[in-house]
Design a protein around this motif. Sequence first.
Motif, PDB file in Angstrom:
ATOM      1  N   LEU A  70       0.818  -1.206   0.000  1.00 46.02           N
ATOM      2  CA  LEU A  70       0.000   0.000   0.000  1.00 46.02           C
ATOM      3  C   LEU A  70       0.859   1.265   0.000  1.00 46.02           C
ATOM      4  CD1 LEU A  70      -2.809  -1.043   2.518  1.00 46.02           C
ATOM      5  CD2 LEU A  70      -2.974  -0.878   0.021  1.00 46.02           C
ATOM      6  N   MET A  71       2.069   1.178   0.577  1.00 44.18           N
ATOM      7  CA  MET A  71       2.969   2.332   0.605  1.00 44.18           C
ATOM      8  C   MET A  71       3.827   2.417  -0.654  1.00 44.18           C
ATOM      9  SD  MET A  71       4.186   2.362   4.597  1.00 44.18           S
ATOM     10  CE  MET A  71       5.065   3.926   4.455  1.00 44.18           C
ATOM     11  N   GLY A  72       3.650   1.455  -1.560  1.00 48.10           N
ATOM     12  CA  GLY A  72       4.429   1.492  -2.796  1.00 48.10           C
ATOM     13  C   GLY A  72       5.771   0.815  -2.687  1.00 48.10           C
ATOM     14  N   LEU A  73       5.956  -0.017  -1.646  1.00 46.43           N
ATOM     15  CA  LEU A  73       7.208  -0.748  -1.485  1.00 46.43           C
ATOM     16  C   LEU A  73       7.054  -2.125  -2.122  1.00 46.43           C
ATOM     17  CD1 LEU A  73       7.961   0.110   2.249  1.00 46.43           C
ATOM     18  CD2 LEU A  73       9.013   1.128   0.228  1.00 46.43           C
ATOM     19  N   HIS A  74       7.815  -2.388  -3.150  1.00 45.40           N
ATOM     20  CA  HIS A  74       7.739  -3.681  -3.830  1.00 45.40           C
ATOM     21  C   HIS A  74       9.076  -4.401  -3.705  1.00 45.40           C
ATOM     22  CE1 HIS A  74       3.954  -2.342  -5.564  1.00 45.40           C
ATOM     23  NE2 HIS A  74       4.569  -1.227  -5.906  1.00 45.40           N
ATOM     24  N   GLY A  75       9.759  -4.163  -2.623  1.00 47.48           N
ATOM     25  CA  GLY A  75      11.119  -4.643  -2.465  1.00 47.48           C
ATOM     26  C   GLY A  75      11.240  -5.981  -1.767  1.00 47.48           C
ATOM     27  N   PRO A  76      12.181  -6.099  -0.847  1.00 48.53           N
ATOM     28  CA  PRO A  76      12.564  -7.386  -0.289  1.00 48.53           C
ATOM     29  C   PRO A  76      11.539  -7.959   0.672  1.00 48.53           C
ATOM     30  CG  PRO A  76      13.725  -5.616   0.826  1.00 48.53           C
ATOM     31  CD  PRO A  76      12.980  -4.988  -0.316  1.00 48.53           C
ATOM     32  N   ARG A  77      11.677  -9.267   0.912  1.00 45.95           N
ATOM     33  CA  ARG A  77      10.886  -9.922   1.934  1.00 45.95           C
ATOM     34  C   ARG A  77      11.365  -9.474   3.306  1.00 45.95           C
ATOM     35  NH1 ARG A  77       8.032 -14.367  -0.027  1.00 45.95           N
ATOM     36  NH2 ARG A  77       8.508 -14.908  -2.186  1.00 45.95           N
ATOM     37  N   MET A  78      10.617  -9.901   4.365  1.00 43.29           N
ATOM     38  CA  MET A  78      10.927  -9.431   5.704  1.00 43.29           C
ATOM     39  C   MET A  78      12.362  -9.759   6.116  1.00 43.29           C
ATOM     40  SD  MET A  78       9.819  -7.873   8.455  1.00 43.29           S
ATOM     41  CE  MET A  78       8.055  -7.912   8.627  1.00 43.29           C
ATOM     42  N   ALA A  79      12.844 -10.981   5.814  1.00 45.98           N
ATOM     43  CA  ALA A  79      14.202 -11.361   6.210  1.00 45.98           C
ATOM     44  C   ALA A  79      15.233 -10.444   5.563  1.00 45.98           C
ATOM     45  CB  ALA A  79      14.471 -12.810   5.839  1.00 45.98           C
ATOM     46  N   GLU A  80      15.051 -10.140   4.280  1.00 42.48           N
ATOM     47  CA  GLU A  80      15.974  -9.227   3.606  1.00 42.48           C
ATOM     48  C   GLU A  80      15.839  -7.819   4.178  1.00 42.48           C
ATOM     49  OE1 GLU A  80      16.176  -9.875  -0.853  1.00 42.48           O
ATOM     50  OE2 GLU A  80      14.333 -10.962  -0.320  1.00 42.48           O
ATOM     51  N   GLU A  81      14.605  -7.419   4.493  1.00 43.01           N
ATOM     52  CA  GLU A  81      14.372  -6.083   5.045  1.00 43.01           C
ATOM     53  C   GLU A  81      15.093  -5.923   6.377  1.00 43.01           C
ATOM     54  OE1 GLU A  81      10.539  -3.154   5.818  1.00 43.01           O
ATOM     55  OE2 GLU A  81      10.224  -5.168   5.000  1.00 43.01           O
ATOM     56  N   ARG A  82      15.061  -6.975   7.211  1.00 45.32           N
ATOM     57  CA  ARG A  82      15.792  -6.921   8.485  1.00 45.32           C
ATOM     58  C   ARG A  82      17.284  -6.746   8.241  1.00 45.32           C
ATOM     59  NH1 ARG A  82      12.090 -11.152  10.230  1.00 45.32           N
ATOM     60  NH2 ARG A  82      13.615 -12.711   9.598  1.00 45.32           N
ATOM     61  N   GLY A  83      17.813  -7.483   7.275  1.00 48.88           N
ATOM     62  CA  GLY A  83      19.237  -7.351   6.960  1.00 48.88           C
ATOM     63  C   GLY A  83      19.581  -5.966   6.472  1.00 48.88           C
ATOM     64  N   ASN A  84      18.719  -5.409   5.625  1.00 48.51           N
ATOM     65  CA  ASN A  84      18.945  -4.049   5.135  1.00 48.51           C
ATOM     66  C   ASN A  84      18.924  -3.043   6.284  1.00 48.51           C
ATOM     67  OD1 ASN A  84      19.109  -4.975   2.520  1.00 48.51           O
ATOM     68  ND2 ASN A  84      16.975  -4.514   2.026  1.00 48.51           N
ATOM     69  N   ALA A  85      17.983  -3.219   7.223  1.00 52.31           N
ATOM     70  CA  ALA A  85      17.898  -2.304   8.367  1.00 52.31           C
ATOM     71  C   ALA A  85      19.158  -2.396   9.217  1.00 52.31           C
ATOM     72  CB  ALA A  85      16.666  -2.632   9.202  1.00 52.31           C
ATOM     73  N   ALA A  86      19.645  -3.613   9.434  1.00 52.85           N
ATOM     74  CA  ALA A  86      20.874  -3.778  10.217  1.00 52.85           C
ATOM     75  C   ALA A  86      22.048  -3.095   9.534  1.00 52.85           C
ATOM     76  CB  ALA A  86      21.161  -5.273  10.425  1.00 52.85           C
ATOM     77  N   ARG A  87      22.104  -3.177   8.213  1.00 53.62           N
ATOM     78  CA  ARG A  87      23.190  -2.510   7.491  1.00 53.62           C
ATOM     79  C   ARG A  87      23.035  -0.992   7.545  1.00 53.62           C
ATOM     80  NH1 ARG A  87      22.635  -7.186   4.421  1.00 53.62           N
ATOM     81  NH2 ARG A  87      20.986  -6.303   3.104  1.00 53.62           N
ATOM     82  N   MET A  88      21.799  -0.492   7.445  1.00 53.64           N
ATOM     83  CA  MET A  88      21.569   0.952   7.531  1.00 53.64           C
ATOM     84  C   MET A  88      22.037   1.502   8.874  1.00 53.64           C
ATOM     85  SD  MET A  88      18.016   1.905   5.530  1.00 53.64           S
ATOM     86  CE  MET A  88      17.006   1.415   6.889  1.00 53.64           C
ATOM     87  N   LEU A  89      21.876   0.686   9.917  1.00 54.30           N
ATOM     88  CA  LEU A  89      22.290   1.106  11.260  1.00 54.30           C
ATOM     89  C   LEU A  89      23.759   0.815  11.526  1.00 54.30           C
ATOM     90  CD1 LEU A  89      19.164  -0.026  13.308  1.00 54.30           C
ATOM     91  CD2 LEU A  89      19.909   2.333  12.909  1.00 54.30           C
ATOM     92  N   GLY A  90      24.414   0.114  10.627  1.00 50.94           N
ATOM     93  CA  GLY A  90      25.821  -0.211  10.807  1.00 50.94           C
ATOM     94  C   GLY A  90      26.075  -1.138  11.973  1.00 50.94           C
ATOM     95  N   LEU A  91      25.188  -2.125  12.165  1.00 54.26           N
ATOM     96  CA  LEU A  91      25.282  -2.980  13.349  1.00 54.26           C
ATOM     97  C   LEU A  91      26.457  -3.944  13.252  1.00 54.26           C
ATOM     98  CD1 LEU A  91      21.571  -3.864  14.156  1.00 54.26           C
ATOM     99  CD2 LEU A  91      22.924  -1.850  14.779  1.00 54.26           C
ATOM    100  N   THR A  92      27.181  -4.041  14.349  1.00 54.64           N
ATOM    101  CA  THR A  92      28.301  -4.961  14.439  1.00 54.64           C
ATOM    102  C   THR A  92      28.773  -5.035  15.880  1.00 54.64           C
ATOM    103  OG1 THR A  92      30.516  -5.490  13.584  1.00 54.64           O
ATOM    104  CG2 THR A  92      30.042  -3.170  13.993  1.00 54.64           C
ATOM    105  N   GLY A  93      29.392  -6.136  16.235  1.00 57.47           N
ATOM    106  CA  GLY A  93      30.091  -6.248  17.508  1.00 57.47           C
ATOM    107  C   GLY A  93      29.238  -6.037  18.735  1.00 57.47           C
ATOM    108  N   GLU A  94      29.758  -5.251  19.668  1.00 58.10           N
ATOM    109  CA  GLU A  94      29.166  -5.122  20.995  1.00 58.10           C
ATOM    110  C   GLU A  94      28.367  -3.828  21.153  1.00 58.10           C
ATOM    111  OE1 GLU A  94      32.296  -5.795  23.840  1.00 58.10           O
ATOM    112  OE2 GLU A  94      32.313  -7.946  23.400  1.00 58.10           O
ATOM    113  N   GLN A  95      27.623  -3.465  20.156  1.00 59.03           N
ATOM    114  CA  GLN A  95      26.828  -2.252  20.216  1.00 59.03           C
ATOM    115  C   GLN A  95      25.555  -2.454  21.042  1.00 59.03           C
ATOM    116  OE1 GLN A  95      26.329  -1.723  15.968  1.00 59.03           O
ATOM    117  NE2 GLN A  95      27.755   0.007  15.962  1.00 59.03           N
ATOM    118  N   LEU A  96      25.021  -1.314  21.517  1.00 56.90           N
ATOM    119  CA  LEU A  96      23.689  -1.279  22.123  1.00 56.90           C
ATOM    120  C   LEU A  96      22.728  -0.701  21.091  1.00 56.90           C
ATOM    121  CD1 LEU A  96      24.414   0.089  25.726  1.00 56.90           C
ATOM    122  CD2 LEU A  96      23.947  -2.268  25.046  1.00 56.90           C
TER     123      LEU A  96
END
Length: 253
Positions: A70-96
């Motif tokens: 409905l928002m016009g997003l025709h992109g990745p499935r939820m698992a890929e979306e989670r991975g993309n979000a983690a990359r956008m946040l630069g998640l790694t190591g011992e972060q909070l």
Amino acid sequence: MTHGIELDRLRELLDPGRAPEIPEVPAEAGYLDLLPPEQSRPRTPAQAAMHNPLVAAVYERWWRPLGGLLMGLHGPRMAEERGNAARMLGLTGEQLVLDVACGPGNFTRGFGEALSGKGFAVGLDVSPPMLARAVRDNRGDRVAYLRADARTLPFPDLTFDAVGCFAALYLVPQPFVVLDELIRVLAPGGRVAVLTSCRTGVPGLRGPETLIARTAGLRLFERHDITRVFERHGLRDIDQKVTGFAQFVTARK
């Protein structure tokens, strides 16, 4: 790590000045609850959906993908979306990491899995059915859940290395207060990422867009609403991608 240890660690992150009374966790709940029951009452149809146990049960498989279409997003499935979000946040190591308006915890668990060592992800929401589902389906070794108000986050300034709010800001009351809070608890050098609504800017659609959004109880942000908040707080590396009625905005403190 046991679930009790995860909740103990979450307690240690709380600011006593902002969360003076921290109740014991009922065994059947599995999350910390800082709010009175009446604060879970929805005010709009969209908020009512987020407090519906049936919606919580089908959120990942049906509700979230439908909302994306409905928002016009025709992109990745939820698992890929989670991975993309983690990359956008630069998640790694011992972060909070803080996942605001986490719903049933689909992203929160993925964030915890992207960390290592003392890394830790906190999922925060106001909806008991969503948090119950999160505890049931999306626990993790580095994950804990909290019921609290996103407008008054119960954490000290500069606590988290990464803060996200995905597909929720258009639902919450006082979204600009929530944005201020996301930035307040973000540590210097940390990243913030937001997925929310955005007007298309197409001539002739402004009236229908407004009518549909108001009927559902959603907010449509203007194209520069979010980026201007980030600019006002002095964030850098601001990046905005607009697709359909959605926008992804990231920045660094």
